[in-house]
Every structure is written in C-alpha cells, then in structure tokens.
Write an enzyme that holds these catalytic residues in place. Structure first.
Site, short mmCIF file in Angstrom:
data_model
loop_
_atom_site.label_atom_id
_atom_site.label_comp_id
_atom_site.label_asym_id
_atom_site.label_seq_id
_atom_site.Cartn_x
_atom_site.Cartn_y
_atom_site.Cartn_z
CB CYS A 1 43.66 83.12 28.77
SG CYS A 1 41.97 83.47 29.29
CE LYS B 1 41.97 79.10 29.35
NZ LYS B 1 41.16 78.73 28.16
CG ASP C 1 33.91 77.54 24.65
OD1 ASP C 1 35.10 77.81 24.84
OD2 ASP C 1 33.41 77.40 23.52
CG ASP D 1 38.10 81.65 32.46
OD1 ASP D 1 39.21 81.94 32.95
OD2 ASP D 1 37.95 81.19 31.31
CG ASP E 1 33.99 80.07 29.02
OD1 ASP E 1 34.60 80.19 27.94
OD2 ASP E 1 34.56 79.82 30.09
CG ASP F 1 35.57 81.50 24.42
OD1 ASP F 1 35.97 80.32 24.46
OD2 ASP F 1 35.40 82.18 25.44
#
Length: 329
Positions: free
Chosen positions: A14, A17, A50, A67, A90, A223
């Site tokens: 992540c 991102k 999310d 994701d 999510d 989250d």
C-alpha cells in the site's frame, strides 16, 4: 535461484498508492447522480470510505471493493496471502462479510516464471478460504511490474454498517493491529531480511474485529492502510465533522519497527502521508520519529474503530470539531 519479487517493483504494498492529496484532486467532482430504478447507493465516493455499498432490498446490502498492489514481500505465497487479506479488509471495515472474490493479476511473463504466479494465486486462495469467501476466476494481463489483488463482493445489514462518516464526539478510538508494517517492508525490500511478525500481522484477517464492532453497536470505523494512521484518522474525523486526539504512548508498534525507522527505512509514501496531514494536525508534542511512525504506510493493517473493543488498545478519542483536526499528545 531465489527470486526477490520486491526488486521487480518501484514500490511495495500500500506504500505505492497514489498520495492522498493527489488522489482527492483526481476524483474531485466525479460523484455520480443517483441511478433511478436500481439499487440504492448507501456509500459512494463522497467521504472516501473503504468500499461502495448498495441496498438490494430492505434487509440486505452489497459491499463492493477492489485492491491490488506490487510485491510487498519476496515470498510469492506470502505476497498472495497479504494481498488477499488486504482486499478483504475493506469489506470488514464496512461491517460486512466477504462472499465472493475474483483475482486481479499483472505479470511480466517474459521476465518471471509463471510458477511464481501460481504461488501468488495459491496464497490468495488460502486466505479467501480462511475467510469463507469464494474465489472464482478473475483477470490477468502481461504487465512490466508484478501486481496482485482481488475484487471482492460482500454482504451486510444496511442498518448496521461501519462507516467513516458516523463518528460521535466523546467516543474512544480503538486500534486492532500494531503499526510499523511499512518501515519493516521497506527494510525487507532493501535488505532481504524477513520479519515474521510483520507477515503474520498482514495476513491476519480483520473478520473478528469487524464482527465484534458490529455486535457492540459500533457504527464508525475504517481500516489503516496506505495513508497511515494519521491519514485514515483525518479522513474519518473530516467525514464525521469532528476532530480527534491521539495518545501517542498508547499506540502499539511491531517490535522491530523503531530500529528499522532509525536505520532510515522510511518509504516515500510515508513521507507523503505526513506532508499531507501535517497542516491539519498539531504534532508539537511528539518528535519526527513518532510522527513518521504514525504516518507509516501500512499494508493490510488493522481497523480503527470509533468505540471500545475488548482486547485492543484505546489510543484516543473523537471530539467536537476544532482546528487543527488532529491533536497528538
């Protein structure tokens, strides 16, 4: 020969991102008008929650999310497990249960053996099976960088969703996983050192925490992933028109996180997170080390819950709206 998957990607997990400020500018004004005669949209783009949620009848809602990311660890099976747990998170963050998922795979087929891709997919299958979620097919493309994740559909009670815009002043904030995943993943990418505690944390599903939150009547959560604790808390507080106070000493960390930070293993994503949230936060009570850890770009992190969950630390509180939005003490 051992293949180090993290060396085939410019970033990892992540932390790769698009930065939160850039992303918000990109999608600004893209909210669509309600579609007449179709399922009612309960959660859309407006608050950056999310997942998307639609009501399909009086007692049922569908949760939809996707994701995927570049390798966060070198082991292909573990990468598949981590990516799957992260995508399922999510759904849990909205208070739902995943039902069915499909694979999303980008693979440099002329560079990396397809046997490694099979291991990635096998890892995803193991975690979806643990979650009681069907994994049925998916889509793959020839890609210069390896990427993997899931598109997930879940179900929830529309009257018992966890949302990032449902916070109430005076409610405590609970964090269900320790921070520090990002700096350990950065160290792993740079050195090849394996941190079993980080892998165990990333592959741990947020299912039980989500069920406990819904059962306790909690209605607000998110989250903690690529935007770090500070970034995701800021989004939650802003969506709920509130502010928040964090007790820095109450925040849990993985044991090897501070040594990794002090050795310089900080991702660009973490620094961008801190740059984005700093204008909205009073960080005067803490040093740069704590600030970076609180902004650390997590992969498959825990839930940040507006409510108290037994067995997990309370790290702060939601409060009436103030400027700045976040205060770290």
């Amino acid at each position: 020969m051992t293949v180090r998957l993290t060396q085939y990607a410019h970033g990892g997990g992540c932390a790769c991102k698009i930065p939160p400020g850039e992303l918000e500018a990109m999608v600004s004004g893209l909210s669509a008008a309600p579609v007449a005669g179709r399922a009612e949209l309960l959660v859309g783009l407006d608050t950056g929650d999310d997942a998307a949620v639609v009501r399909i009848d009086g007692g049922h809602a569908l949760i939809l999310t996707t994701d995927f990311f570049t390798p966060v660890v070198d082991d292909p099976y573990d990468w598949g497990r981590i990516a799957a747990a992260n995508a399922l998170s999510d759904v849990y963050a909205m208070g739902g249960q995943p039902v069915v998922a499909v694979n999303l795979l980008g693979w440099p087929r002329d560079v990396l053996p397809t046997e490694l891709a099979t291991e990635v997919l096998r890892g995803g299958l193991a975690v979806t099976a643990e979650a009681g979620c069907h994994l049925a097919g998916g889509h793959s493309v020839d890609d210069p960088e390896p990427k993997y994740g899931l598109a997930v559909t879940g179900i929830a009670d529309p009257d018992h969703l966890l949302r990032n815009d449902a916070g109430v002043a005076g409610v405590p904030l609970t964090l269900t996983k320790p921070l520090g995943i990002g700096v350990l993943n950065s160290r792993h990418k740079a050195t090849g050192e394996v941190f079993g505690e980080a892998v165990a944390t990333m592959t741990q599903l947020n299912a039980e925490s989500a069920r406990a939150a819904v059962a306790a009547g909690i209605r607000c959560a998110t989250d903690v992933t690529g935007f770090g604790l500070l970034g995701h808390l800021y989004k939650l507080a802003r969506a709920s028109n509130l502010s928040a106070v964090i007790d820095a000493k109450a925040v849990p960390y993985l044991e090897a996180a501070r040594p990794a930070l002090r050795a310089g293993y900080v991702s660009g994503g973490t620094r961008r997170n801190l740059d984005w949230v700093s204008p909205h936060a009073d960080l005067s009570a803490i040093g740069e080390e704590d600030a970076l850890l609180l902004a650390d770009a997590q992969t498959s992190g825990g839930l940040l819950v507006a409510g108290e969950l037994p067995g997990h630390p309370v790290i702060g509180e939601l409060r009436p709206p103030t400027t700045p939005t976040l205060t770290i003490r």
